[in-house]
Design a protein around this motif. Sequence first.
Motif, PDB file in Angstrom:
ATOM      1  N   TYR A 117     -25.281 -48.453 -23.161  1.00 42.10           N
ATOM      2  CA  TYR A 117     -26.535 -48.431 -23.820  1.00 42.10           C
ATOM      3  C   TYR A 117     -27.050 -49.669 -24.006  1.00 42.10           C
ATOM      4  CZ  TYR A 117     -25.442 -43.596 -24.966  1.00 42.10           C
ATOM      5  OH  TYR A 117     -25.283 -42.058 -24.677  1.00 42.10           O
ATOM      6  N   LEU A 118     -28.558 -49.879 -23.635  1.00 41.91           N
ATOM      7  CA  LEU A 118     -29.366 -51.133 -24.067  1.00 41.91           C
ATOM      8  C   LEU A 118     -30.527 -50.554 -24.608  1.00 41.91           C
ATOM      9  CD1 LEU A 118     -29.794 -54.024 -21.765  1.00 41.91           C
ATOM     10  CD2 LEU A 118     -31.718 -53.130 -23.156  1.00 41.91           C
ATOM     11  N   HIS A 119     -30.731 -51.219 -25.826  1.00 40.77           N
ATOM     12  CA  HIS A 119     -31.973 -50.723 -26.576  1.00 40.77           C
ATOM     13  C   HIS A 119     -32.923 -51.967 -26.573  1.00 40.77           C
ATOM     14  CE1 HIS A 119     -29.386 -47.419 -28.110  1.00 40.77           C
ATOM     15  NE2 HIS A 119     -30.433 -46.799 -27.880  1.00 40.77           N
ATOM     16  N   THR A 120     -34.171 -51.611 -26.176  1.00 43.75           N
ATOM     17  CA  THR A 120     -35.188 -52.697 -26.048  1.00 43.75           C
ATOM     18  C   THR A 120     -36.079 -52.782 -27.267  1.00 43.75           C
ATOM     19  OG1 THR A 120     -36.639 -50.916 -25.350  1.00 43.75           O
ATOM     20  CG2 THR A 120     -35.482 -51.974 -23.592  1.00 43.75           C
ATOM     21  N   PRO A 121     -36.478 -54.103 -27.295  1.00 42.16           N
ATOM     22  CA  PRO A 121     -37.512 -54.340 -28.728  1.00 42.16           C
ATOM     23  C   PRO A 121     -38.605 -53.445 -28.773  1.00 42.16           C
ATOM     24  CG  PRO A 121     -37.463 -56.357 -27.070  1.00 42.16           C
ATOM     25  CD  PRO A 121     -36.420 -55.152 -26.625  1.00 42.16           C
ATOM     26  N   LEU A 122     -38.784 -53.133 -29.976  1.00 40.34           N
ATOM     27  CA  LEU A 122     -40.196 -52.270 -29.865  1.00 40.34           C
ATOM     28  C   LEU A 122     -41.459 -53.047 -30.123  1.00 40.34           C
ATOM     29  CD1 LEU A 122     -38.883 -49.818 -33.035  1.00 40.34           C
ATOM     30  CD2 LEU A 122     -38.793 -49.620 -30.649  1.00 40.34           C
ATOM     31  N   VAL A 123     -42.444 -52.437 -29.842  1.00 43.58           N
ATOM     32  CA  VAL A 123     -43.887 -53.128 -29.829  1.00 43.58           C
ATOM     33  C   VAL A 123     -44.550 -52.693 -30.977  1.00 43.58           C
ATOM     34  CG1 VAL A 123     -45.977 -53.451 -28.640  1.00 43.58           C
ATOM     35  CG2 VAL A 123     -43.984 -53.215 -27.202  1.00 43.58           C
ATOM     36  N   ARG A 124     -44.820 -53.522 -31.802  1.00 46.04           N
ATOM     37  CA  ARG A 124     -45.451 -53.127 -33.125  1.00 46.04           C
ATOM     38  C   ARG A 124     -47.164 -53.339 -33.008  1.00 46.04           C
ATOM     39  NH1 ARG A 124     -41.682 -51.850 -36.512  1.00 46.04           N
ATOM     40  NH2 ARG A 124     -39.825 -52.558 -35.841  1.00 46.04           N
ATOM     41  N   ALA A 125     -47.689 -52.404 -33.708  1.00 45.64           N
ATOM     42  CA  ALA A 125     -49.170 -52.467 -33.787  1.00 45.64           C
ATOM     43  C   ALA A 125     -49.532 -53.710 -34.758  1.00 45.64           C
ATOM     44  CB  ALA A 125     -49.676 -51.027 -34.562  1.00 45.64           C
ATOM     45  N   ALA A 126     -50.909 -53.949 -34.913  1.00 41.33           N
ATOM     46  CA  ALA A 126     -51.206 -55.209 -35.600  1.00 41.33           C
ATOM     47  C   ALA A 126     -50.686 -54.834 -37.399  1.00 41.33           C
ATOM     48  CB  ALA A 126     -52.741 -55.106 -35.679  1.00 41.33           C
ATOM     49  N   ASP A 127     -50.668 -53.621 -37.743  1.00 38.43           N
ATOM     50  CA  ASP A 127     -50.254 -53.345 -39.058  1.00 38.43           C
ATOM     51  C   ASP A 127     -48.683 -53.318 -39.126  1.00 38.43           C
ATOM     52  OD1 ASP A 127     -49.676 -50.940 -37.939  1.00 38.43           O
ATOM     53  OD2 ASP A 127     -50.659 -49.670 -39.170  1.00 38.43           O
ATOM     54  N   GLY A 128     -47.908 -53.868 -38.297  1.00 42.27           N
ATOM     55  CA  GLY A 128     -46.509 -53.800 -38.231  1.00 42.27           C
ATOM     56  C   GLY A 128     -45.883 -52.739 -37.929  1.00 42.27           C
ATOM     57  N   GLU A 129     -46.650 -51.427 -38.011  1.00 43.72           N
ATOM     58  CA  GLU A 129     -45.937 -49.953 -37.631  1.00 43.72           C
ATOM     59  C   GLU A 129     -45.717 -50.066 -36.090  1.00 43.72           C
ATOM     60  OE1 GLU A 129     -45.436 -47.067 -39.189  1.00 43.72           O
ATOM     61  OE2 GLU A 129     -45.652 -48.348 -40.945  1.00 43.72           O
ATOM     62  N   LYS A 130     -44.611 -49.399 -35.800  1.00 46.52           N
ATOM     63  CA  LYS A 130     -44.032 -49.353 -34.279  1.00 46.52           C
ATOM     64  C   LYS A 130     -45.295 -48.385 -33.686  1.00 46.52           C
ATOM     65  CE  LYS A 130     -42.082 -45.748 -31.925  1.00 46.52           C
ATOM     66  NZ  LYS A 130     -41.307 -44.355 -31.744  1.00 46.52           N
ATOM     67  N   LEU A 131     -45.390 -49.159 -32.565  1.00 45.09           N
ATOM     68  CA  LEU A 131     -46.563 -48.536 -31.876  1.00 45.09           C
ATOM     69  C   LEU A 131     -46.244 -47.077 -31.230  1.00 45.09           C
ATOM     70  CD1 LEU A 131     -49.070 -50.147 -30.941  1.00 45.09           C
ATOM     71  CD2 LEU A 131     -48.119 -50.457 -28.716  1.00 45.09           C
ATOM     72  N   GLN A 148     -26.985 -35.621 -14.914  1.00 45.79           N
ATOM     73  CA  GLN A 148     -27.834 -36.539 -14.001  1.00 45.79           C
ATOM     74  C   GLN A 148     -26.827 -37.612 -13.315  1.00 45.79           C
ATOM     75  OE1 GLN A 148     -31.916 -36.993 -16.208  1.00 45.79           O
ATOM     76  NE2 GLN A 148     -32.478 -36.333 -14.041  1.00 45.79           N
ATOM     77  N   ARG A 149     -25.754 -37.758 -13.965  1.00 44.04           N
ATOM     78  CA  ARG A 149     -24.829 -38.718 -13.688  1.00 44.04           C
ATOM     79  C   ARG A 149     -25.307 -40.127 -14.307  1.00 44.04           C
ATOM     80  NH1 ARG A 149     -26.924 -36.513  -9.665  1.00 44.04           N
ATOM     81  NH2 ARG A 149     -27.383 -38.613  -8.705  1.00 44.04           N
ATOM     82  N   VAL A 150     -25.897 -40.162 -15.356  1.00 43.78           N
ATOM     83  CA  VAL A 150     -26.434 -41.391 -15.815  1.00 43.78           C
ATOM     84  C   VAL A 150     -25.293 -42.376 -16.402  1.00 43.78           C
ATOM     85  CG1 VAL A 150     -28.016 -42.267 -17.733  1.00 43.78           C
ATOM     86  CG2 VAL A 150     -28.850 -40.581 -16.525  1.00 43.78           C
ATOM     87  N   THR A 151     -25.316 -43.456 -15.955  1.00 43.67           N
ATOM     88  CA  THR A 151     -24.275 -44.376 -16.551  1.00 43.67           C
ATOM     89  C   THR A 151     -24.817 -45.330 -17.418  1.00 43.67           C
ATOM     90  OG1 THR A 151     -24.679 -45.923 -14.587  1.00 43.67           O
ATOM     91  CG2 THR A 151     -22.968 -44.209 -14.083  1.00 43.67           C
ATOM     92  N   HIS A 152     -26.175 -45.601 -17.288  1.00 47.32           N
ATOM     93  CA  HIS A 152     -26.829 -46.779 -18.175  1.00 47.32           C
ATOM     94  C   HIS A 152     -27.989 -46.128 -18.948  1.00 47.32           C
ATOM     95  CE1 HIS A 152     -23.823 -49.002 -15.814  1.00 47.32           C
ATOM     96  NE2 HIS A 152     -24.206 -49.921 -16.675  1.00 47.32           N
ATOM     97  N   VAL A 153     -28.100 -46.228 -20.130  1.00 42.68           N
ATOM     98  CA  VAL A 153     -29.153 -45.744 -20.810  1.00 42.68           C
ATOM     99  C   VAL A 153     -30.088 -46.891 -21.090  1.00 42.68           C
ATOM    100  CG1 VAL A 153     -29.987 -44.535 -22.952  1.00 42.68           C
ATOM    101  CG2 VAL A 153     -28.315 -43.503 -21.402  1.00 42.68           C
ATOM    102  N   VAL A 154     -31.226 -47.104 -21.115  1.00 44.10           N
ATOM    103  CA  VAL A 154     -32.105 -48.117 -21.452  1.00 44.10           C
ATOM    104  C   VAL A 154     -33.299 -47.206 -22.187  1.00 44.10           C
ATOM    105  CG1 VAL A 154     -33.375 -50.318 -20.827  1.00 44.10           C
ATOM    106  CG2 VAL A 154     -31.270 -49.702 -19.910  1.00 44.10           C
ATOM    107  N   ARG A 155     -33.355 -47.783 -23.484  1.00 45.99           N
ATOM    108  CA  ARG A 155     -34.698 -46.952 -24.198  1.00 45.99           C
ATOM    109  C   ARG A 155     -34.910 -47.900 -25.324  1.00 45.99           C
ATOM    110  NH1 ARG A 155     -30.529 -42.218 -26.172  1.00 45.99           N
ATOM    111  NH2 ARG A 155     -29.274 -43.417 -27.372  1.00 45.99           N
ATOM    112  N   GLY A 156     -35.816 -47.422 -26.103  1.00 44.12           N
ATOM    113  CA  GLY A 156     -36.537 -48.085 -27.208  1.00 44.12           C
ATOM    114  C   GLY A 156     -35.553 -48.251 -28.506  1.00 44.12           C
ATOM    115  N   GLU A 157     -35.457 -49.363 -29.314  1.00 43.01           N
ATOM    116  CA  GLU A 157     -34.654 -49.433 -30.355  1.00 43.01           C
ATOM    117  C   GLU A 157     -34.742 -48.481 -31.365  1.00 43.01           C
ATOM    118  OE1 GLU A 157     -34.615 -53.646 -31.339  1.00 43.01           O
ATOM    119  OE2 GLU A 157     -33.879 -53.150 -33.403  1.00 43.01           O
ATOM    120  N   ASP A 158     -35.783 -47.617 -31.621  1.00 48.91           N
ATOM    121  CA  ASP A 158     -35.931 -46.783 -32.306  1.00 48.91           C
ATOM    122  C   ASP A 158     -35.045 -45.660 -32.403  1.00 48.91           C
ATOM    123  OD1 ASP A 158     -37.452 -46.365 -30.163  1.00 48.91           O
ATOM    124  OD2 ASP A 158     -38.768 -44.627 -31.085  1.00 48.91           O
TER     125      ASP A 158
END
Length: 323
Positions: free
Chosen positions: A254-268, A222-232
Amino acid sequence: MSLGHAGPTPYVGRFAPSPTGPLHAGSLVAALASWLDARAAGGLWLVRIEDVDLPRCQAGAADRILAQLAACGLLPDEPPLYQSQRGARYQQVLDDLVALRLAYPCACTRRDIDAALAAQGLARERHVERPYPGTCRQGLQGRAPRAWRFHATEYQSKMPEALDNQALEATFSIASNGTCWTDRRLGPQFQDVADQVGDFVLRRADGLWAYQLAVVVDDADQRVTHVVRGEDLADNTPRQILLQSALGLATPRYLHTPLVRAADGEKLSKQHGAPAIDDSRPLQALADAASALGLPPAGKENYLPQALALWVKAWAQNYNSTL
Ligand code: GLU
């Protein structure tokens, strides 16, 4: 040592959801970030449906995700690509790797792997990924092949030099003692794939294509030059860089984005039962995602295109210098 530097290539970005359920607050963060990055760079934004693990996919989820993205004003520039339709292409690439002696069949069951690691004195620990012990590297010894693995250990060991300071300034580099790359948000990263992961799977024992192979082939096709995805997913990057290198493919930024956590601290996550975003109120869902990305509130903007334009500007200020 092989060094990579970003060149002046036209920007192609992508969002690559697995349709195991509808978009939730966490996956919308990755979707929005990849869209903003593409728009801020004046590039293309593609969507790829990663339905390669069919047993985990949910009927109707791909269409639901595309509808949710559309409700949020995130429209792909090309029709989506479906990994489930790409088996022949993945097979061709596996055949190429086999011909290059960079992939080999593996007969090990999970139990065989545990036994071999135990014999090396490596006890099993919960949540700790242990490297494949390399049992089938020299042949199957009469056993039936199950999966296919990449010769990561050997490939890495053939890289002549160790990482140095020059490597740390490159966007990525591969050396005999590991791979490093500069993440556009997280900064310099390092992993010794041979030591920490070993020869990883390209085609699974159940016949399904492994994420690592599919993602590398598709990003290239797909000729992808920039990957932006979750930090996991950040710790998958060195495996993907090694495969790209072995196949002679370009390595994206590559750019990895911050994860959103549930109330118990687990990754959503969908497995964690994260609820679908409320696409009847897309601006609210996007505002939450923008806030997770450290972007300013939409303020008085209650018109979706204007709020998105505001975030594109803020994103460009934060990240265009890292393109
Ligand atoms: N399909 C993966 C996921 O939904 C994302 C893969 C990627 O962006 O490289 O977690």
